[in-house]
Scaffold this motif. Structure first.
Motif, mmCIF file in Angstrom:
data_model
loop_
_atom_site.group_PDB
_atom_site.id
_atom_site.type_symbol
_atom_site.label_atom_id
_atom_site.label_comp_id
_atom_site.label_asym_id
_atom_site.label_seq_id
_atom_site.Cartn_x
_atom_site.Cartn_y
_atom_site.Cartn_z
ATOM 1 N N TYR A 121 0.902 -1.222 0.235
ATOM 2 C CA TYR A 121 -0.158 -0.198 -0.257
ATOM 3 C C TYR A 121 0.777 1.102 0.060
ATOM 4 N N GLU A 122 1.546 1.613 0.685
ATOM 5 C CA GLU A 122 2.209 2.780 0.994
ATOM 6 C C GLU A 122 3.261 2.331 -0.481
ATOM 7 N N LEU A 123 4.226 1.536 -1.006
ATOM 8 C CA LEU A 123 4.968 1.964 -1.924
ATOM 9 C C LEU A 123 4.021 1.963 -3.340
ATOM 10 N N TRP A 124 2.417 1.508 -3.640
ATOM 11 C CA TRP A 124 2.559 2.028 -4.731
ATOM 12 C C TRP A 124 1.462 3.022 -4.095
ATOM 13 N N VAL A 125 0.472 2.275 -3.876
ATOM 14 C CA VAL A 125 -0.918 3.791 -3.350
ATOM 15 C C VAL A 125 -0.955 4.833 -2.501
ATOM 16 N N ASN A 126 0.048 4.547 -1.947
ATOM 17 C CA ASN A 126 -0.497 5.852 -0.647
ATOM 18 C C ASN A 126 0.795 7.306 -1.385
ATOM 19 N N TYR A 127 0.684 7.321 -2.251
ATOM 20 C CA TYR A 127 1.887 8.379 -2.615
ATOM 21 C C TYR A 127 2.654 8.786 -2.760
ATOM 22 N N ASN A 128 3.619 7.510 -2.844
ATOM 23 C CA ASN A 128 4.890 7.357 -2.424
ATOM 24 C C ASN A 128 5.758 6.845 -4.001
ATOM 25 N N GLU A 129 4.727 7.460 -5.436
ATOM 26 C CA GLU A 129 5.327 7.403 -6.694
ATOM 27 C C GLU A 129 7.248 7.781 -7.002
ATOM 28 N N ASN A 130 7.644 8.661 -5.964
ATOM 29 C CA ASN A 130 9.375 8.960 -6.437
ATOM 30 C C ASN A 130 9.829 7.534 -5.792
ATOM 31 N N VAL A 131 9.092 7.067 -4.802
ATOM 32 C CA VAL A 131 10.326 5.830 -4.802
ATOM 33 C C VAL A 131 10.319 4.793 -5.795
ATOM 34 N N ALA A 132 8.860 4.484 -5.684
ATOM 35 C CA ALA A 132 8.420 3.684 -7.116
ATOM 36 C C ALA A 132 9.232 3.312 -8.019
ATOM 37 N N ASN A 133 9.125 5.381 -8.308
ATOM 38 C CA ASN A 133 10.126 5.100 -9.938
ATOM 39 C C ASN A 133 11.880 4.690 -9.426
ATOM 40 N N GLU A 134 12.462 5.489 -8.466
ATOM 41 C CA GLU A 134 13.370 5.847 -8.159
ATOM 42 C C GLU A 134 14.374 3.459 -8.360
ATOM 43 N N ILE A 135 13.633 2.739 -7.447
ATOM 44 C CA ILE A 135 13.732 1.702 -7.718
ATOM 45 C C ILE A 135 13.110 1.010 -8.953
ATOM 46 N N TYR A 136 11.961 1.217 -9.548
ATOM 47 C CA TYR A 136 12.101 0.254 -10.958
ATOM 48 C C TYR A 136 11.565 0.830 -12.014
ATOM 49 N N PHE A 137 11.930 2.310 -12.235
ATOM 50 C CA PHE A 137 11.451 2.819 -13.678
ATOM 51 C C PHE A 137 12.598 3.540 -14.268
ATOM 52 N N SER A 138 14.275 4.427 -12.576
ATOM 53 C CA SER A 138 13.704 5.938 -13.836
ATOM 54 C C SER A 138 15.062 5.452 -14.744
ATOM 55 N N ASP A 139 15.216 3.952 -14.611
ATOM 56 C CA ASP A 139 16.324 3.795 -16.072
ATOM 57 C C ASP A 139 15.172 3.649 -17.897
ATOM 58 N N LEU A 140 14.514 3.661 -17.432
ATOM 59 C CA LEU A 140 13.374 3.380 -18.147
ATOM 60 C C LEU A 140 12.958 5.071 -19.256
ATOM 61 N N PRO A 141 12.660 4.894 -20.310
ATOM 62 C CA PRO A 141 11.753 6.290 -20.851
ATOM 63 C C PRO A 141 10.794 6.802 -20.011
ATOM 64 N N TRP A 142 10.227 7.796 -19.927
ATOM 65 C CA TRP A 142 9.546 8.072 -19.268
ATOM 66 C C TRP A 142 8.225 8.524 -19.121
ATOM 67 N N PRO A 143 7.611 8.342 -20.344
ATOM 68 C CA PRO A 143 6.071 6.867 -20.461
ATOM 69 C C PRO A 143 6.406 5.618 -20.333
ATOM 70 N N ILE A 144 7.103 5.297 -20.277
ATOM 71 C CA ILE A 144 6.615 3.300 -20.513
ATOM 72 C C ILE A 144 6.660 3.318 -18.574
ATOM 73 N N GLY A 145 7.573 4.195 -18.049
ATOM 74 C CA GLY A 145 7.725 4.490 -16.464
ATOM 75 C C GLY A 145 6.085 4.176 -16.034
ATOM 76 N N LYS A 146 5.876 5.620 -17.077
ATOM 77 C CA LYS A 146 4.401 5.768 -16.360
ATOM 78 C C LYS A 146 3.067 4.820 -16.237
ATOM 79 N N ILE A 147 3.383 4.341 -17.444
ATOM 80 C CA ILE A 147 2.362 4.166 -17.812
ATOM 81 C C ILE A 147 2.646 2.152 -17.293
ATOM 82 N N ILE A 148 4.111 1.792 -16.776
ATOM 83 C CA ILE A 148 3.894 0.779 -15.981
ATOM 84 C C ILE A 148 3.564 0.650 -14.275
#
Length: 340
Positions: A121-148
């Motif tokens: 809940y904390e990671l994906w639902v409760n407004y911690n998008e920046n944390v999730a992005n750092e861990i999972y998506f920061s190496d991907l193009p922005w549109p791809i990371g946003k959709i995933i």
């Protein structure tokens, strides 16, 4: 992260390789699912090499452990701990007496249910998008990371049974359960160094991974972090084991990014008679000249980007055909189209 090679009972001296998501926030891997696997091998004093995979942010196979031509996947029954046990590589719980087994199972259930749900809940639902992005998506193009990210958020809400009409009630329930879990685990730990029998077990791997994730990725406003901070013995336990097993034993050699991880290709595995999974071709790829590795890496990267581009086109096409649909409104509420 490379360490000195040790011979393990029941297994030839093949290199053990752990595939995890990347290191951020001062953690060897900041993924809350991968971190306990890393800690498990540390607690067991197992020699292993760490590879970071940055191209499979939504893969259910990570963490993955590979020994010789065999591999164990998080997505399989029992995860990689069960694989390590079946392959006679290591089992931290093997020496736990039968009278402590109920405590072992009860503690693992608390961590893998109530605490895991609150973390989700904390990671994906409760407004911690920046944390999730750092861990999972920061190496991907922005549109791809946003959709995933949006996809993972929706999956998390579905798993937790959260919708627009029950969000507040579910949030209160999640934190109430997490608080009860911390209270129970704090009582169980007391002043001991480890939870059971004065020796490391899988309970320590699971909880230490959870606690380090909460303390080092979530900020002071996090309700989950606030609940954990109420228990001084759990904080001391976390800091002490972090110093002893993660900091003092760290090697100067950094983990490496994997050029050949293929978790998304589930056809690359075949069941074996020993109950493990055989990872076809992984050893051959490791022994190929560097130029061949680079070609394979670039080819897979190209296919990955093409696949994601097609997904974006299909996604935008579908969204373009919805003029007043509820999904678009929900995405706007989630901040999907926001600038931050």
């Amino acid at each position: 992260m490379e360490q000195k090679e040790q011979e393990q009972p029941g297994r030839d001296r093949d290199e053990l390789v752990l595939y995890v998501r990347k290191s951020v926030y001062g953690l060897p891997t900041a993924c809350p699912i991968c971190l306990p696997a890393y800690i498990y091998l540390r607690l067991a004093n197992i020699s292993f090499t760490t590879y970071y995979d940055v191209n499979s942010p939504d893969s259910e196979d990570l963490p993955l452990v590979e020994v010789g031509s065999y591999a164990g996947f998080n997505s399989e029954a029992g995860g990689i701990f069960e694989f390590l046990k079946k392959e006679n590589i290591v089992d931290l719980d093997s020496e736990i007496p039968s009278y402590s087994f109920p405590d072992l199972m009860a503690s693992k259930v608390l961590i893998s249910s109530w605490l895991a749900d609150a973390t989700l809940y904390e990671l994906w639902v409760n407004y911690n998008e920046n944390v999730a992005n750092e861990i999972y998506f920061s190496d991907l193009p922005w549109p791809i990371g946003k959709i995933i990210y949006w996809k993972q958020k929706r999956a998390a809400m579905q798993r937790l049974g959260i919708n627009s009409s029950n969000c507040q009630e579910k949030e209160a329930e999640l934190y109430r359960n997490a608080g009860a879990a911390y209270e129970s685990l704090s009582t169980k730990l007391g002043d001991q160094k480890f939870f059971l029998e004065n020796k490391p077990t899988s309970v320590d791997a699971y909880f230490l991974g959870h606690a380090l994730f909460v303390l080092q990725t979530l900020n002071d406003s996090s309700k989950l972090r606030q609940e954990l901070m109420k228990h001084g013995n759990l904080i001391r336990y976390t800091e002490n084991l972090k110093t002893e097993f993660l900091e003092a034993s760290s090697s100067s050699a950094p983990p490496r990014s994997s050029p050949h991880f293929a978790s998304s290709s589930r056809t690359s595995r075949s069941r074996t008679s020993s109950g493990g999974a055989k990872y076809r071709g992984s050893k051959e790829k490791q022994t190929q000249p560097k130029t061949e590795e680079e070609k394979t890496f670039k080819k897979r990267g190209k296919y990955f980007l093409i696949t994601q581009f097609v997904a974006i086109v299909v996604f935008l096409s579908l969204m373009g055909g919805i003029e007043t649909g509820g999904d678009e409104a929900e995405m706007e509420e989630d901040g999907f189209f926001s600038d931050d």
